[in-house]
Design a protein around this motif. Structure first.
Motif, short mmCIF file in Angstrom:
data_model
loop_
_atom_site.label_atom_id
_atom_site.label_comp_id
_atom_site.label_asym_id
_atom_site.label_seq_id
_atom_site.Cartn_x
_atom_site.Cartn_y
_atom_site.Cartn_z
N PRO A 103 1.07 -1.24 -0.13
CA PRO A 103 -0.05 0.17 -0.20
C PRO A 103 0.97 1.27 -0.25
CG PRO A 103 -0.78 -1.54 1.59
CD PRO A 103 0.31 -1.98 1.00
N ASN A 104 0.28 2.25 -0.77
CA ASN A 104 1.12 3.63 -1.07
C ASN A 104 2.45 3.52 -1.52
OD1 ASN A 104 -1.01 4.75 0.51
ND2 ASN A 104 -0.08 4.57 2.50
N PHE A 123 0.06 0.95 -6.33
CA PHE A 123 -1.11 0.76 -5.68
C PHE A 123 -2.14 1.62 -5.65
CE2 PHE A 123 -3.40 2.45 -1.83
CZ PHE A 123 -3.75 1.26 -1.08
N GLY A 179 -5.56 1.22 -4.23
CA GLY A 179 -6.73 1.16 -3.82
C GLY A 179 -6.61 -0.49 -2.72
N ARG A 180 -7.82 -0.66 -2.14
CA ARG A 180 -7.74 -1.91 -1.25
C ARG A 180 -7.81 -2.98 -2.05
NH1 ARG A 180 -12.36 -4.54 1.58
NH2 ARG A 180 -11.32 -6.49 2.71
N ILE A 236 -2.25 15.29 2.32
CA ILE A 236 -1.15 14.46 2.84
C ILE A 236 -0.06 15.22 3.06
CG2 ILE A 236 -2.39 12.31 2.02
CD1 ILE A 236 -0.20 11.91 -0.15
N ALA A 281 -0.17 7.59 -3.31
CA ALA A 281 -1.60 7.88 -2.58
C ALA A 281 -2.59 7.85 -3.36
CB ALA A 281 -1.14 8.86 -1.60
N ARG A 282 -3.61 7.10 -2.94
CA ARG A 282 -4.78 7.46 -3.52
C ARG A 282 -5.56 8.52 -2.20
NH1 ARG A 282 -7.99 4.56 -6.98
NH2 ARG A 282 -9.64 6.39 -6.86
N THR A 283 -5.75 9.59 -2.66
CA THR A 283 -6.16 10.78 -1.83
C THR A 283 -6.99 11.71 -2.73
OG1 THR A 283 -5.45 12.36 -0.37
CG2 THR A 283 -4.05 11.96 -2.20
#
Lengths: 179, 87
Positions: free
Chosen positions: A59-60, A72, A74-75, A120, A133-135
């Protein structure tokens, strides 16, 4: 058969240079979403390594290099940004090449401009090269990637391309105005 | 307010959207009776203290998470994947 001319998401909008910052379109050859079935992450990682030389990312994080990245997204999901990939047993793949607007912001102060839009910590010591990052990008859900020194890749849904360019321009102008 | 997503780490609350009490994970059986269903659909606790809520990481990884939050101190005590809480 009608001859159709493909238009990129930011056609006619980019590139733009304001002060020290440059915003340009950076659409990868293909965007493929990869979602491994339960328990298949290791096998999918091996398959990705065999196909494009990049493993499944934590992740990230993103793996690989420019032109062949696994990011990455998402989940339980990653995007392959690069060549089209062949089907992988143990994962659901979907072609999203035309679904995203991809741009690159580069130049001294790129992180400062992004910090006006992205909630972030973007300091280079925290959000390092190879991190993603997904943000949110202002009001839009998106994907932020630190691809190089003072160089960031940004992706939002294609329908929001004009808004993305507008928001980034505002931030770039604000940074340029500070001198 | 910051919520620590079990996947993404600590993020600003504007990335999340709220879905109410974490009750949806304790859905009564179809034949549990009117009282149990009326309670499930309409009645909510309003505690001064720890409360468990469902949040969706909409502006992030897309995970559903169960957040334990204190309504008096505003402290966010924990966040777990809803998929693991329900298991």
């Amino acid at each position: 058969m009608v001859e159709l001319i493909a238009k990129s998401a930011c056609d006619g909008l980019l590139p733009k240079t304001i002060g020290s910052l440059t915003l340009s379109e950076a659409a990868p050859e293909a965007i493929t979403s990869v979602t491994p079935f339960r328990g298949q992450e290791a096998a999918v990682s091996e398959a990705l390594k065999a196909q494009i030389g990049a493993a499944w990312p934590a992740p990230n994080r993103m793996t690989g290099r420019a032109g062949a990245r696994v990011v990455f997204s998402g989940r339980g999901q990653a995007f392959v940004l690069g060549p089209r990939i062949a089907p992988i047993a143990g994962a659901a793949l979907s072609d999203q090449t035309d679904a995203w607007a991809s741009v690159e912001l580069s130049g001294t102060g790129a992180a400062d401009a992004l910090a006006r839009l992205v909630p972030i910590d973007l300091r280079p010591g925290v959000f390092r090269q190879g991190h993603c990052a997904r943000t949110l990008i202002f009001h839009m859900p998106g994907l932020v990637m630190h691809t190089g020194q003072d160089r960031y890749g940004l992706m939002v849904f294609r329908s929001m391309a004009r808004t993305l360019v507008h928001d980034l321009e505002s931030a770039m102008e604000a940074i340029a105005a500070r001198g | 307010m910051r919520i620590t997503c079990p996947i993404c780490g600590a993020r600003d609350s504007r990335e999340f959207s709220y879905r109410g009490a974490a009750l949806a994970l304790q859905r009564p059986a179809p034949d549990a009776g009117d009282d149990a269903w009326a309670d499930y659909v309409h009645l909510r606790e309003n505690p001064a203290g720890d409360t468990r809520e469902l949040w969706y990481h909409e502006g992030g990884c897309g995970a559903w998470i169960v957040v334990t939050r204190n309504t008096v101190t505003h402290e966010v005590r924990s966040a777990e994947l809803a998929a693991e809480v329900a298991r």
